[in-house]
Design an enzyme around this catalytic site. Structure first.
Site, PDB file in Angstrom:
ATOM      1  N   HIS A   1      -1.629   1.094   7.625  1.00  0.00           N
ATOM      2  CA  HIS A   1      -2.057   1.065   6.232  1.00  0.00           C
ATOM      3  C   HIS A   1      -1.909   2.464   5.641  1.00  0.00           C
ATOM      4  CE1 HIS A   1      -4.264  -0.050   2.658  1.00  0.00           C
ATOM      5  NE2 HIS A   1      -5.131   0.931   2.864  1.00  0.00           N
TER       6      HIS A   1
ATOM      7  N   CYS B   1       0.828  -1.203   0.000  1.00  0.00           N
ATOM      8  CA  CYS B   1       0.000   0.000   0.000  1.00  0.00           C
ATOM      9  C   CYS B   1       0.865   1.256   0.000  1.00  0.00           C
ATOM     10  CB  CYS B   1      -0.936  -0.005   1.200  1.00  0.00           C
ATOM     11  SG  CYS B   1      -0.093  -0.124   2.775  1.00  0.00           S
TER      12      CYS B   1
END
Length: 1291
Positions: free
Chosen positions: A304, A49
């Site tokens: 994230h 990510c």
């Protein structure tokens, strides 16, 4: 940089990077098209990510994207040639070109970065390791620069991102300036201790560092140490500036990393003129606009990444969700221009109220002490009563809104940042030097306040959230949410406001894309569309089973195939999205010989046959909308009749397949049977031509009445229809089960006019059809509306075996005579007994003697006698089994047959039998047992046997009935001598603890053999084998004692600890132990083969001490009185021998932790005992299981983030959990500098543990290792992996 970032994300509840990849789908399914945003996301490879966020930012940097597209194959080479020897193919920029082209032009939800990561030289595991996006930004730019060496794009990164900072040191004596130039591609700005980006830049480039006092600067011109000032300025500004926020810090006190989650404001537009060396020129030369914010969600060890990006070229469809304006927008309007008009007051909004109060003051400031009073005057309520519950203290509220309020005059006054009280009172700060403070565009309004978007967004104001494969539209106001928290901004990307995009680039993803890349992605997009069409066609194909009317006929209310061969059904594959008319046309083309109308009706195969439900009449609807799915059955007919018979369709006429039962009275009565429905022929339960029943499966329409059923069966009107009774014998019973007559209920006359559906008859139900003459046979008997049927299958036998009194002697088995007695389920057992006696001719032998029938289990053991008043079925006797005729009385239906014994559990068949009434009480039953064995007295009570056939709990209520206590037939009770213990009594086993240090106990262990006293780190209690009464107890403080069983006590749970000690001293085994009073006795609780705690509180009851029946206790003789309180802890302390790795003998210490259980309290207690200084003592707790010592030190732990209070940690809680019997090691640091508490025995024990762990790993411990694996171990963090990108040599 941060190793594996998944672990903390899972622990803290944040989605890991792999969560962005979406759910798993079938392998042959093509990727979905783009969503409403018309922008393409990037697939997550498991932990990429961070890479996806950075790549999207580079893609939406049009200048970088177009410069990269300008590099042709003549400079970069071709990817097809990368494996050829000697070919110089610049793989990384080529893969970037291809990825950017895919993201711009291919119609798919997300693109793959597998080719790009392969060009980096990453293996498959690299895709699951997450790294820091700031580190990736620098490494990727470096890899691009090396890959583009020798091409026209070699200066690409330098031209777009390169800036210069000059560091200057000015001598205060001579004015000499020493400068050093520093290049940068991104700026790293501080987050800790600052509230905004402007403040951080102010500290970097405006504030001067003064060298004075002991920190002087050596001037080259003065040639001596002088006072000097150091500062930094930006000399050259690049077109794009990247701001990396230092969110992650290290706490040196706790030795751990943490993430800064405080509020940190950054503007949409910023003027960098105050921070530059050259301040001349236009503002536009120094003004930058925010276009990308990379966001990190999670902690410092996991999380994230996703990115907010402004779509400058408007390539996507910006459609933000219509929702309410954020609460901050209301607050902004109220404080927008306080100098022009008084803000609108909202009494439920504390920000509005406080702003109005301060704005109305002439000095534009309010003393903090008077703010609460003015608030009361303004709204008529205090802060504590109205706002404190939701917003906390007023001081904290002002600090949390430092973008609106500011403290002046040394913190005694509060003012609005937009209107400082006086320029003389407060010097200008960094916020006043920037053009914009907060997300206010270029209007110079308050920082972070004016977030209300324009009704019609201007060019370039489209913002999107790109979260791996997901792309959603957002508003500018959503950026403010990333100012603080665990999900907050991590990297900021600004572009010069002077950079304008050409008109032809707007809404044009093909702009500047090379033709060869356009052709490549168009071909790929074409293949993708074809795959989607194929997949949709395949995915929407339904399989239909067509049943053609010429192959069927109507029989018994259902459609049956004319031929037995399965040729009446045809399978057709058809697109479910097409219409019913298309399907009808396709069937017409298949059946060329079809004439007339064609009706399509949904059908279903039932046990009775095929039935029709709904006819498809609307040719314009799709098959899906018509409820037609794969494997559906359709009947093709003319819509009126089948083979000349009209059909009744619908759920109400659904046919039912019934089992028709008729009497069969002999071989002469064998009528011809019709073929059963669906080819099921008639079946009969006939045995050797004897009378019985014959069965036939027949189908009938669910809407048919019983009268119509009888007509269809051809039965006369006077015949009876019967239904099997619920719970009766509907199906034939298995071999060996109790038989008997089956019951059938006669349908009353009013039910004959009801339909099968109304009577709730379903497939498989049986109907008995009887004509009047059927009752002439003994097989059928009628009693009211119930018909009993006794067939030959119900008439079976029981084997009765005679066992004479005294048993059968060895070698005389022939005396045991047997006979088969014909029996049925409704035959009484007394009749079975009578017939057996007659068959065995025992009338004379048994005259005057009482005999009964008893069953035998599989081991040959006699079971309780059966009640002879009951039938075979009611008594639970299985037919074709054995009954034994034994001496004894048979119980009546109201009686119980019980076994009992005296004193101990029965063994070897020594128990006695007794028959008592079910309604008698426990006392009456016990008296009957005492009378039977000839015992007298009142000191007896009854006990049950537990699950392991040992004497269990007593029957406490002597007045209770046996039936109320659920005492069953054949149960065994034990007559126990002694008074019935009162309710709440506990049975506790007692052991005597013999300490060898206690001379008075030496005589108790003179005959004991045990190992010599040695330093043992493990406290264990060996498991006693059967018959043993003493064990060796090895203690953690290095001594060994004897543990000897002295018996058990029964005592009420309301008794006190002092009562328990007094009763223990009355045990016979303790008569020789000299204990003056109970206070000289210490009681330990045994759990899991360990001494776990000392029972404290002489007056506390055993219930409050949480003792339960069966608990083990260990008593220890003391040399002095002891009365420990609940918070007093008994510890064994050992002082270390200076200069040696051993300890002096351990001593007992009673530590009072009632007031203070901190390490300081324990250290003070030990210092007072040994006469030492508390600060010179070093303590550690012994951990015998691990063979190591855990050092005890002073520390604090924050209790509440809101109150910011700290309290000293308790040793009674985590991580030490001090309890009775723990060993504390002591080091005197004044004479012993060795802080290591371990001994040689500890090292040997640790070596043994390592060897055992290695053996378990290799599987050499067998089944024992499974238990260790189940316990598991603490999850360890994966080692940090360095991030790198491999680049070829192109120089």
């Amino acid at each position: 940089m941060f190793g594996n970032l998944f672990e903390e994300a899972e622990q803290e509840g944040f989605p890991s990077c792999s969560s962005g990849g979406g759910g798993a789908k079938r392998g042959d399914e093509p990727p979905p098209s783009r969503g409403k945003s018309n922008l393409c996301g990037i697939k997550n490879q498991g932990g990429t990510c961070y890479l996806n966020s950075l790549l999207q930012t580079l893609l939406f940097t049009p200048e970088l994207r177009e410069e990269l597209f300008n590099l042709g194959p003549e400079e970069l080479g071709c990817l097809e040639d990368k494996d050829k020897p000697g070919a110089k193919v610049r793989v990384i920029p080529l893969e970037l070109q291809r990825l950017f082209a895919h993201l711009l032009l291919v119609d798919q939800q997300s693109a793959s970065t597998a080719g790009l990561t392969d060009s980096f030289g990453w293996n498959s595991s690299e895709g699951t390791n997450q790294h820091d996006v700031q580190e990736l930004n620098r490494i990727l730019f470096s890899a691009l620069e090396h890959s583009l060496v020798g091409t026209t794009g070699s200066t690409l990164i330098h031209r777009l991102y390169h800036g210069i900072i000059v560091n200057s040191i000015v001598c205060k004596e001579c004015g000499n300036i020493s400068q050093r130039q520093e290049d940068f591609l991104d700026l790293t700005v501080c987050v800790c201790g600052v509230s905004s980006l402007e403040e951080a830049l102010w500290n970097m480039f405006v504030e001067e560092e003064l060298f004075e006092g002991n920190n002087l600067y050596r001037c080259a011109q003065c040639d001596r140490l002088v006072t000097a000032a150091k500062s930094a300025k930006m000399r050259k500004l690049p077109p794009f500036i990247t701001m990396s926020l230092l969110r992650f810090s290290f706490d040196f006190n706790k030795c751990e990393r943490y993430k800064e989650t405080g509020r940190y404001i950054f503007p949409l537009t910023i003027n960098l003129r105050p921070f530059c060396e050259q301040t001349d020129g236009e503002d536009s030369d120094h003004t930058y606009e925010l276009f990308s914010v990379i966001i990190h969600k999670g902690g410092c060890y996991g999380g994230h990444y996703h990115v907010y990006i402004r779509d400058i070229d408007q390539l996507g469809q910006w459609e933000p969700q219509e929702n309410c304006k954020p609460k901050t927008e209301k607050k902004v309007k109220e404080v927008k221009e306080p100098s022009e008009c008084e803000p609108v007051l909202q009494q439920d909004d504390p920000l509005s109220v406080l702003t109005a109060i301060i704005a109305q003051e002439p000095s534009k400031s309010v003393l903090l002490d008077q703010l609460g009073q003015k608030l009361m005057s303004k709204i008529g309520s205090s802060w504590s009563k109205k706002f404190r519950k939701y917003y906390g203290p007023i001081g904290k509220f002002l600090q949390s809104h430092n973008d609106v309020f500011m403290l002046v005059c040394n913190g005694t006054k509060v003012a609005l940042k937009a209107n400082p009280p006086s320029p003389m009172a407060e010097p200008p700060g960094p916020a006043e030097l920037a053009t914009n403070d907060g997300l206010s565009g270029a209007t110079g309004q308050n920082p972070g306040l004016d977030l209300e978007p324009d009704p019609e967004p201007e060019q370039g104001s489209h913002w999107f959230d790109l979260n791996d494969s997901t792309v959603t539209s957002i508003r500018e106001s959503d950026i403010e949410k990333q100012f603080q928290g665990k999900e907050s901004a991590y990297m900021l990307f600004y572009r010069k406001k002077q950079l304008q995009r050409p008109a032809e680039a707007l809404n044009n993803p093909l702009y500047k894309v090379p033709p060869h890349l356009v052709q490549m992605v168009q071909e790929e997009d074409c293949k993708l569309q074809q795959n989607r069409e194929k997949f949709e066609a395949c995915n929407n194909t339904v399989e239909l089973h067509l049943h053609l009317a010429p192959s069927y006929r109507l029989e018994n209310g259902a459609l049956q195939q004319v031929s037995k061969e399965p040729n009446g059904s045809t399978t057709l594959s058809f697109d479910g999205r097409k219409t019913v008319g298309d399907l009808r046309l396709a069937i017409y083309q298949m059946q060329e010989s079809w004439e007339g109308d064609m009706a399509l009706t949904v059908a279903k195969s039932l046990p009775a046959g095929l039935h029709l439900y709904k006819t498809l009449t609307d040719d314009g609807v799709s098959l899906y909308n018509a409820g037609i799915y794969t494997k559906s059955d359709l009947f093709v007919w003319n819509g009126r009749e089948v083979s000349g018979a009209s059909l009744l369709i619908g759920a109400e006429w659904e046919p039912v397949l019934l089992t028709v039962v008729r009497p069969f009275l002999g071989e002469d009565d064998v009528p011809e049977l019709e073929n059963g429905v669906d080819g099921v022929g008639a079946s009969s339960g006939l045995e050797n031509g004897e009378p019985g029943l014959k069965k036939e499966a027949r189908g009938f329409a669910g809407g048919a009445t019983l009268v119509e059923v009888m007509e269809a069966l051809g039965e006369p009107k006077e015949s009876l229809l019967c239904q099997a009774q619920a719970g009766g014998k509907k199906d034939e019973q298995k071999e060996g089960e109790g038989g008997g007559a089956s019951g059938w209920r006669v349908f009353p006359p009013e039910d004959l006019q009801r339909t099968l559906k109304e009577l709730s008859l379903k497939d498989g139900d049986a109907l008995l059809v009887l004509e009047p003459h059927s009752f002439d046979s003994s097989v059928f008997t009628r009693n009211g509306d119930v018909v009993s049927v006794t067939t030959p299958s119900d008439c079976r036998w029981l084997l009765v075996e005679f066992r004479p009194e005294g048993g059968v002697e060895e070698g005389k088995e022939d005396e045991r005579r047997k006979t088969k007695v014909p029996a049925s389920g409704n035959m009484l057992l007394c009749e079975v007994k009578r017939r057996a006696i007659e068959e065995l001719q025992l009338q004379e032998q048994l005259q005057g003697a009482e005999y009964c029938l008893r069953q035998v289990d599989y081991t040959g053991k006699l079971l309780p006698p059966v009640c002879e008043e009951l039938s075979v079925r009611d008594a639970g006797v299985r037919l074709m089994t054995t009954l034994t005729l034994c001496p004894g009385n048979a119980p009546k239906a109201s009686q119980l047959f019980l076994h009992f014994c005296v004193g101990t559990a029965p063994s070897g068949g020594l128990e006695m039998d007794i028959i008592v009434e079910k309604t008698c009480s426990v006392k009456e039953c016990m008296d009957a047992m005492l009378h039977a064995v000839g015992l007298e007295g009142n000191s007896w009570h009854l006990r049950r046997l537990d699950w392991c056939e040992e004497v269990g709990e007593p029957l406490m209520d002597e007045d209770a009935l046996l039936s109320e206590l659920k005492i069953s037939h054949g149960e065994t009770l034990v007559l126990t001598e002694g008074q019935l213990p009162p309710k709440g009594y506990l049975k506790l086993s007692v052991w005597l603890y013999l300490d060898p240090r206690n001379d008075s106990a030496a005589f108790m262990q003179a005959d004991c053999n045990h190992t010599p006293n040695c330093c043992v780190k493990e406290q264990t209690l060996e498991v006693a084998t059967e018959g043993e009464t003493h064990q060796s107890l090895l203690l953690s403080h290095g001594t060994m004692a004897e543990l000897r069983s002295v018996g058990a006590v029964e005592i009420a749970d309301e008794a006190t600890l002092d009562d328990l000690k007094t009763q223990v001293l009355t045990l016979p085994a303790l008569q020789n132990v000299c204990v003056p009073m109970s206070a000289f006795l210490r009681v330990w609780q045994l759990e899991g083969q360990r001494l776990t705690r000392v029972l404290k509180g002489q007056e506390l009851t055993l219930r409050k001490l949480k003792l339960t029946s069966g608990t083990g206790l260990c008593v220890e003789q003391l040399l002095k009185e002891e009365d420990l309180g609940p918070k007093q802890v008994l510890l064994y302390v050992k002082m270390g021998v200076p200069g040696e790795r051993c300890y002096y003998p351990s001593e007992e210490l009673v530590w009072d932790a009632s007031r203070d259980s901190s390490p300081r309290s324990l250290r003070t207690c030990l210092a007072a005992r040994y006469g030492l200084c508390a600060d010179s003592l070093l303590l550690a707790k012994c951990q015998p299981d691990k063979h190591n010592w855990e050092e005890i030190s002073n520390w604090n732990q924050q209790v509440s983030k809101r109150k910011k209070k700290k309290r000293t940690e308790s040793l009674l809680g985590a991580p030490f959990h001090l309890k009775d019997g723990d060993t504390i090691g002591i080091k005197n640091l004044l004479i012993d500098n060795n802080r290591d508490f371990s001994t040689q025995e500890d090292e040997q024990g640790q070596q043994r543990l390592r060897e055992q762990a290695e053996q378990r790993r290799k599987g050499e411990l067998g089944a024992g290792s499974d238990d260790q694996k189940k316990s598991g171990s603490a999850k360890t963090r994966k080692p940090e992996v360095a991030l790198s990108i491999n680049v070829g040599v192109f120089r």
